[in-house]
Design a protein around this motif. Structure first.
Motif, PDB file in Angstrom:
ATOM      1  N   PRO A 183       0.840  -1.214   0.000  1.00 35.60           N
ATOM      2  CA  PRO A 183       0.000   0.000   0.000  1.00 35.60           C
ATOM      3  C   PRO A 183       0.869   1.256   0.000  1.00 35.60           C
TER       4      PRO A 183
ATOM      5  N   GLU B  90       0.858   5.632   0.506  1.00 33.41           N
ATOM      6  CA  GLU B  90       0.134   6.782   1.021  1.00 33.41           C
ATOM      7  C   GLU B  90       0.129   7.879  -0.040  1.00 33.41           C
TER       8      GLU B  90
ATOM      9  N   SER C  85      -3.602   3.560   0.358  1.00 30.10           N
ATOM     10  CA  SER C  85      -3.844   3.152   1.746  1.00 30.10           C
ATOM     11  C   SER C  85      -4.864   4.039   2.445  1.00 30.10           C
TER      12      SER C  85
END
Length: 279
Positions: free
Chosen positions: A246, A248, A278
């Motif tokens: 994931p 950000e 995420s």
């Protein structure tokens, strides 16, 4: 056996207040404003219902195409076509009406019905985001052109085959519109011969949503285990690509990437879009 319980994230909250009328003038003003507030509430409900209805219609159409493809490959009898039997179970789990299922099985025998095939496209968004675009189509040229157009017009970039998929795992995914107790699920999973799963739970607008990830071969058994726990309403199962890394992204990047995903999901040929954001 491993479990992953994510901290709840509150997506939306609202408060309502009521002021008791004290004079005839106050009652008159409140009465004049009520239709406006009621109108706004009705508009919100209508918009939400519209999105829900559209999503349900697309789900029904998707399973119709999958059933047609499956029948053409293995025949219309679920007893002799195991893939069809499992697909019918998945369709019912996703609230596809039985009449729709039967119509799709019957339609598959019509000469005018084309052959459907599954395709996977890969793309990049903003902020390091990647996307896996699952397609079920009877026209490769149309699907290819539509997907590329939706990505390009929204400032995304198509990726070379395999450059995104290696960052994802193929998983069975069961979603439950409630909080699932991990100990109870463990017991049910053991009974169903499911060796490993991941459980997460989050707050959503209507309450709780639990997601269970398993190996693809364990999807049906896990679904039955969840049902044995008493969860029978709106429990869904599917195969999905789940990110292993994931990333950000900023709020602006997230919104920009969601525009790409929304545009893709509006296409008739697109089954689903997975991403690695995420937040």
């Amino acid at each position: 056996m491993k479990f992953t319980i994510f901290a709840p994230i509150l997506l939306a909250a609202s408060t309502n207040s009521f002021v008791a009328p004290s004079t005839p003038a106050t009652r008159t003003n409140n009465a004049a404003l009520s239709p406006l507030f009621m109108g706004r509430a009705a508009a919100v409900r209508a918009a939400t219902k519209g999105k829900t209805d559209a999503k349900k219609a697309k789900t029904n159409a998707l399973y119709g195409k999958k059933i047609i493809m499956c029948v053409k490959q293995g025949g219309p009898d679920p007893d002799g076509n195991r893939a069809l039997a499992e697909l019918i179970k998945a369709a019912k789990a996703n609230s596809v009406p039985v009449d729709n299922i039967n119509r799709a099985i019957k339609k598959a025998s019509e000469a005018s019905v084309g052959d459907f095939a599954e395709r996977t496209f890969e793309a990049y968004g903003m902020g390091g985001a990647s996307m896996v675009i699952n397609v079920l189509t009877d026209n490769d040229n149309r699907a290819n052109a539509d997907v590329r157009s939706a990505v390009g017009k929204n400032k995304g970039k198509m990726a070379e085959q395999g450059s995104v998929l290696f960052m994802y795992d193929r998983k069975g995914r069961i979603t439950v519109p409630a909080e699932v107790d991990e100990e109870a699920l463990l017991e049910a999973a053991i009974e169903a011969d499911v060796e490993d799963f991941e459980l997460s739970c989050e707050d959503v607008e209507d309450g709780k949503l639990s997601t269970i990830l398993v190996e693809p071969a364990d999807t049906n058994n896990t679904f039955e285990a969840v049902q044995s726990m008493g969860f029978t309403e709106d429990v869904k199962m599917e195969l999905a690509y789940v990110t292993k890394a994931p990333v950000e992204v900023t709020d602006e990047e997230f919104e920009a990437n969601m525009k790409i995903i929304d545009a893709l999901e509006e296409l008739d040929d697109v089954d689903s879009v997975e991403h690695n954001m995420s937040n």
